[in-house]
Design an enzyme around this catalytic site. Structure first.
Site, PDB file in Angstrom:
ATOM      1  N   ASP A   1      -1.473   5.533   2.564  1.00 28.72           N
ATOM      2  CA  ASP A   1      -0.709   5.520   1.144  1.00 28.72           C
ATOM      3  C   ASP A   1      -1.733   6.186   0.094  1.00 28.72           C
ATOM      4  OD1 ASP A   1       0.874   4.625  -0.903  1.00 28.72           O
ATOM      5  OD2 ASP A   1      -0.272   2.688  -1.202  1.00 28.72           O
TER       6      ASP A   1
ATOM      7  N   VAL B   1      -7.700  -6.352 -15.589  1.00 30.83           N
ATOM      8  CA  VAL B   1      -7.733  -4.827 -15.865  1.00 30.83           C
ATOM      9  C   VAL B   1      -6.538  -4.318 -15.070  1.00 30.83           C
ATOM     10  CG1 VAL B   1     -10.100  -4.746 -16.479  1.00 30.83           C
ATOM     11  CG2 VAL B   1      -9.253  -4.602 -13.978  1.00 30.83           C
TER      12      VAL B   1
ATOM     13  N   LYS C   1      -3.733  -9.835  -9.339  1.00 31.20           N
ATOM     14  CA  LYS C   1      -4.292  -9.425 -10.688  1.00 31.20           C
ATOM     15  C   LYS C   1      -5.717  -8.967 -10.391  1.00 31.20           C
ATOM     16  CE  LYS C   1      -4.978 -13.833 -12.529  1.00 31.20           C
ATOM     17  NZ  LYS C   1      -4.856 -14.525 -13.922  1.00 31.20           N
TER      18      LYS C   1
END
Length: 651
Positions: free
Chosen positions: A134, A19, A26
């Site tokens: 972030d 996904v 990943k």
């Protein structure tokens, strides 16, 4: 896929489709075998990580010690000689970024709902001594109840001296970075987070960034000036709040404490933002303990002791996922051992807290810091707080790239931008968050017991908002459609599932590495053999068959904000139009059925963007749509590119 690398993981999880992908990781959708709950598994290759390995340590340490209703929950950490697996809470709603671009921009009311949740999460992590560093829409996911979850703590900082301690490392995404960071000055992490929250709120309500340019140095100059465009649809209250967060002088910036009951955030609400955690890790639910002890035939005392060690192994994952089921009003039940094999049962008793992950530890013993901010002891909103204002103006543009460069004791006035500037031993800004298992480190307030609630499907309706002339794009919500096989429901798991069928989703027959067939009953062997033969026959006859596909046409999907509706009724015609347009946009693609797996590359052959476009049929209608999913690459560049593609297709 090496058998040894995935052997431990496959004892407890069934892997489904990918996904998301990144530079060194990943993310796959998976199912936890004994609870049936969906999870997201972040898979990282140690060799690819290289000098970024300390960032993974930082993220894991932070997530082990953060438990909040608006922070993505870590369930399980598995390390092998070559891989690190982080099992995380699955949020089917995708990124907040995708939600924004699909609706062009959010109404003030909808933005307020989301922003209260963002303030809640940030206030909590600040209270625990962390600065996120972030904050951006791509790092906020939407769960099944339309609530936000903060993710990606790889750049967070937990200063040794608390949040008032100055930091020097400039990191994060350029468009969201505070002026003091890009100037190379020492800065306070919580103040930098407030600036990023201002940029984030602007993106929510405007659909684009306040500061942007393809040239990073030009972008920095815009940020340091602090001038941005004020669209006419913004209310005076929202304009004021934006100006209070995006103050160039960090000392004039509003604080999280004052945000909690700011007039704009209080509009329509009777209480301030609730920032305290509703899920303290010190609390252990008795119903979940009972079910685990009965399932594994272990005493309640021993089960409670193992859970309370918070080792983030299979014990922790099983408990947290069972507790999640309870909080969503589901039955507190585990699946029958025959449905998942005997390995999970026998392994529970054998599991003990393991040694720390093989990361390089900072030098020295650092005291663990909790709660550097105590919001409850002070007045939440100071009467003498003066709001400064100014008239910002900057044209709308888009961003590209991610900033991450490190400075040592003396930072240059003009920073040198680097994509991956890494220092192997550098984690000087974080206190040692590695926790010995025999220490009582979870000092939490009185626990809040969640009351079971049913899924509130009505909350998933998308509010209508004025759109621009182009239909906007966004990332996958089709995460619920496995590439290899459909995700099992509770009823499916009630039957005996052979290990061959369970491992088929990871494309290799790995079952022999972790299944002791001698433990299986004779009946299970017979059915496993039949199922294995049936699988082979189906694979030969329909090698590319996927759930939802038929010979007649594309998949049928529910209308969602990552699906663009079109005025074309013929799916083949729409697919052909997209295929004709892609080469003109310098997009390479591979076609699989009605799905186009697309990518863009730099002049040097480096993949800069990966995404999927799938022609689909919308359920309960004859409308043909295009499902969009960003897998890799800058979010705003993706937005522009897919808008351009669909505009050229004239859909």
């Amino acid at each position: 896929m090496a058998v040894d690398d995935y052997e431990e993981l496959l004892k407890y999880y069934e892997l489904h489709e990918t996904v998301g992908t990144g530079g060194f990781a990943k993310v796959k959708l998976a199912s936890h075998l004994i609870t049936g709950e969906k999870v997201a598994i972040k898979i990282m290759d140690k060799e690819s990580l290289g000098d970024d390995l300390p960032r993974v340590k930082t993220e894991i340490d932070a997530m082990k010690n953060l438990s909040h209703q608006h922070v993505c929950r870590l369930y399980h950490v598995i390390e092998t000689p070559k891989k690190i697996f982080m099992v995380l809470e699955y949020c089917p709603g995708g990124e907040l970024f995708d939600y924004i671009i699909a609706k062009d921009r959010l109404t003030e009311e909808e933005a307020r709902v989301f922003f209260r949740q963002i303030v809640s999460a940030v206030a909590y992590i600040h209270s625990q001594g962390y600065a996120h560093r972030d904050l951006k829409p791509e790092n906020l996911l939407i769960d099944e109840d339309q609530n936000l979850k903060l993710i990606d703590f790889g750049l967070c900082a937990k200063p040794k001296g608390g949040l008032d301690y100055h930091l020097m490392t400039c990191c994060g995404s350029p468009a969201y970075a505070a002026p003091e960071l890009i100037q190379g000055k020492a800065y306070i992490g919580s103040e930098a987070d407030i600036w990023s929250m201002g940029v984030l709120m602007y993106a929510l309500m405007c659909g684009y960034l306040p500061f942007d340019d393809d040239n990073v140095m030009v972008l920095y100059k815009k940020i340091m000036r602090g001038k941005y465009e004020i669209p006419k649809w913004l209310s005076p209250g929202s304009v004021l709040l934006l100006s209070q967060m995006m103050q160039v002088d960090p000392k004039k910036r509003i604080t999280v404490k004052h945000l909690l009951n700011h007039p704009w955030l209080m509009h329509g609400y009777s209480c301030p933002v609730e920032w305290q955690s509703k899920y303290p890790l010190g609390y252990i639910d008795e119903d979940c303990v009972t079910e685990l002890s009965v399932f594994y035939k272990y005493s309640r005392t021993s089960t409670t002791r193992l859970i309370s060690e918070w080792s983030y192994d299979h014990i922790t994952a099983s408990y947290l996922l069972l507790h999640s089921k309870k909080s969503h009003g589901k039955a507190v039940r585990l699946k029958h051992p025959l449905a998942v094999g005997d390995q999970a049962v026998t392994s529970f008793k054998e599991l003990r807290p393991k040694s720390k992950l093989d990361f390089e530890e900072p030098n020295g013993e650092i005291a663990y810091v909790f709660g550097s901010m105590d919001f409850s002891d002070e007045e939440l909103f100071s009467e003498d707080f003066t709001y400064s204002s100014f008239e910002p103006h900057t044209p709308k543009e888009y961003v590209k790239g991610r900033l991450e460069f490190n400075s040592v004791d003396s930072a240059p006035a003009t920073p040198v931008v680097q994509r991956n500037a890494r220092h192997k031993n550098e984690d000087k800004e974080n206190s040692n968050t590695a926790v010995a298992r025999d220490e009582n480190v979870f000092l939490h307030p009185a626990p809040w017991t969640p009351t079971p609630r049913r899924k509130q499907n009505e909350k998933k309706g998308i509010l209508t908002t004025p759109n621009k002339n182009t239909q906007t794009k966004e990332k996958n919500q089709s995460k619920e459609t496995p590439t290899k096989k459909p995700i099992g429901t509770g009823e499916e798991f009630a039957n005996v599932i052979s290990p061959e069928r369970r491992c088929r989703s990871v494309e290799l027959d790995l079952n022999q590495a972790h299944i002791d067939s001698a433990q299986k009953k004779k009946g299970a062997k017979v059915f496993g053999s039949l199922e294995r033969g049936l699988d082979k026959m189906i694979t030969m006859l329909t090698p590319s068959k996927r759930k939802g596909y038929t010979r007649e046409g594309p998949r049928k999907l529910r209308a969602h904000y990552n699906v663009t509706t079109t005025n074309i009724v013929n799916p083949e015609q729409l697919l052909n139009q997209i295929v004709r347009v892609l080469p003109s946009k310098n997009v390479d693609y591979v076609q699989k059925g009605y799905t186009l797996k697309c990518k863009t590359q730099s002049d040097f052959g480096k993949v800069t963007m990966q995404f999927e476009l799938e022609v689909c049929q919308l359920s309960k209608s004859e409308v043909v749509g295009i499902r969009r999913q960003r897998l890799k690459g800058d979010a705003w560049v993706y937005k522009r590119l897919v808008e351009d593609i669909l505009s050229s297709c004239k859909v």
